[in-house]
Design a protein around this motif. Sequence first.
Motif, PDB file in Angstrom:
ATOM      1  N   VAL A 115       0.838  -1.204   0.000  1.00 38.61           N
ATOM      2  CA  VAL A 115       0.000   0.000   0.000  1.00 38.61           C
ATOM      3  C   VAL A 115       0.871   1.251   0.000  1.00 38.61           C
ATOM      4  O   VAL A 115       0.617   2.213  -0.735  1.00 38.61           O
ATOM      5  CB  VAL A 115      -0.958  -0.007   1.216  1.00 38.61           C
ATOM      6  N   LEU A 116       1.918   1.234   0.827  1.00 41.89           N
ATOM      7  CA  LEU A 116       2.824   2.395   0.901  1.00 41.89           C
ATOM      8  C   LEU A 116       3.482   2.675  -0.448  1.00 41.89           C
ATOM      9  O   LEU A 116       3.532   3.825  -0.899  1.00 41.89           O
ATOM     10  CB  LEU A 116       3.888   2.136   1.972  1.00 41.89           C
ATOM     11  N   TRP A 117       3.961   1.646  -1.104  1.00 37.56           N
ATOM     12  CA  TRP A 117       4.590   1.833  -2.402  1.00 37.56           C
ATOM     13  C   TRP A 117       3.578   2.247  -3.466  1.00 37.56           C
ATOM     14  O   TRP A 117       3.904   3.002  -4.384  1.00 37.56           O
ATOM     15  CB  TRP A 117       5.326   0.577  -2.841  1.00 37.56           C
ATOM     16  N   GLY A 118       2.352   1.751  -3.352  1.00 38.46           N
ATOM     17  CA  GLY A 118       1.310   2.183  -4.286  1.00 38.46           C
ATOM     18  C   GLY A 118       1.015   3.662  -4.144  1.00 38.46           C
ATOM     19  O   GLY A 118       0.799   4.367  -5.141  1.00 38.46           O
ATOM     20  N   VAL A 119       1.006   4.147  -2.906  1.00 35.30           N
ATOM     21  CA  VAL A 119       0.771   5.578  -2.668  1.00 35.30           C
ATOM     22  C   VAL A 119       1.955   6.395  -3.169  1.00 35.30           C
ATOM     23  O   VAL A 119       1.792   7.431  -3.822  1.00 35.30           O
ATOM     24  CB  VAL A 119       0.514   5.836  -1.165  1.00 35.30           C
ATOM     25  N   MET A 120       3.170   5.927  -2.878  1.00 33.92           N
ATOM     26  CA  MET A 120       4.357   6.707  -3.247  1.00 33.92           C
ATOM     27  C   MET A 120       4.628   6.703  -4.749  1.00 33.92           C
ATOM     28  O   MET A 120       4.929   7.746  -5.328  1.00 33.92           O
ATOM     29  CB  MET A 120       5.592   6.156  -2.511  1.00 33.92           C
ATOM     30  N   PHE A 121       4.545   5.542  -5.383  1.00 35.43           N
ATOM     31  CA  PHE A 121       4.986   5.440  -6.777  1.00 35.43           C
ATOM     32  C   PHE A 121       3.866   5.471  -7.802  1.00 35.43           C
ATOM     33  O   PHE A 121       4.080   5.864  -8.942  1.00 35.43           O
ATOM     34  CB  PHE A 121       5.804   4.158  -6.966  1.00 35.43           C
ATOM     35  N   LEU A 122       2.665   5.047  -7.413  1.00 36.21           N
ATOM     36  CA  LEU A 122       1.578   4.966  -8.378  1.00 36.21           C
ATOM     37  C   LEU A 122       0.517   6.043  -8.180  1.00 36.21           C
ATOM     38  O   LEU A 122      -0.443   6.107  -8.929  1.00 36.21           O
ATOM     39  CB  LEU A 122       0.923   3.578  -8.315  1.00 36.21           C
ATOM     40  N   GLU A 158      -1.676   6.303  -5.776  1.00 33.68           N
ATOM     41  CA  GLU A 158      -2.954   5.830  -5.234  1.00 33.68           C
ATOM     42  C   GLU A 158      -3.310   6.626  -3.987  1.00 33.68           C
ATOM     43  O   GLU A 158      -2.454   7.193  -3.325  1.00 33.68           O
ATOM     44  CB  GLU A 158      -2.869   4.330  -4.907  1.00 33.68           C
ATOM     45  N   ARG A 159      -4.605   6.633  -3.676  1.00 37.70           N
ATOM     46  CA  ARG A 159      -5.071   7.365  -2.493  1.00 37.70           C
ATOM     47  C   ARG A 159      -5.040   6.440  -1.278  1.00 37.70           C
ATOM     48  O   ARG A 159      -5.369   5.269  -1.360  1.00 37.70           O
ATOM     49  CB  ARG A 159      -6.478   7.883  -2.697  1.00 37.70           C
ATOM     50  N   LEU A 160      -4.682   7.036  -0.154  1.00 38.68           N
ATOM     51  CA  LEU A 160      -4.639   6.312   1.104  1.00 38.68           C
ATOM     52  C   LEU A 160      -5.929   6.612   1.861  1.00 38.68           C
ATOM     53  O   LEU A 160      -6.281   7.767   2.065  1.00 38.68           O
ATOM     54  CB  LEU A 160      -3.420   6.752   1.920  1.00 38.68           C
ATOM     55  N   SER A 161      -6.638   5.570   2.285  1.00 39.96           N
ATOM     56  CA  SER A 161      -7.898   5.773   3.003  1.00 39.96           C
ATOM     57  C   SER A 161      -7.730   5.377   4.473  1.00 39.96           C
ATOM     58  O   SER A 161      -6.717   4.822   4.887  1.00 39.96           O
ATOM     59  CB  SER A 161      -9.010   4.934   2.363  1.00 39.96           C
ATOM     60  N   VAL A 162      -8.764   5.661   5.246  1.00 40.57           N
ATOM     61  CA  VAL A 162      -8.756   5.319   6.660  1.00 40.57           C
ATOM     62  C   VAL A 162      -8.713   3.804   6.837  1.00 40.57           C
ATOM     63  O   VAL A 162      -8.075   3.289   7.760  1.00 40.57           O
ATOM     64  CB  VAL A 162      -9.998   5.924   7.369  1.00 40.57           C
TER      65      VAL A 162
END
Length: 78
Positions: free
Chosen positions: A15-22, A24-28
């Motif tokens: 999830v962290l890499w998806g947010v950083m590199f792609l 993506e939005r981080l949800s609660v």
Amino acid sequence: MRSLSVTLLFPPFGVLWGVMFLGERLSVAHLYGGELICLAVWFVLSKSTPKQEPSPASDCSNNLTALSDFSSDWLVAT
């Protein structure tokens, strides 16, 4: 067991890499899931001392000692 606990960290890092590199939005829900995984890893890695069962060899030696004490007492009494 410690080496297997690393596999529990794959989803949060994914999830962290998806947010950083792609982008993506981080949800609660992602944050709660990460907390739950961190708690699980903590439980797995926490030091607990398991109750150790006596080995069969030590049971046999204790039984032989008790048997020899009994037989010597019996011989003295008769």
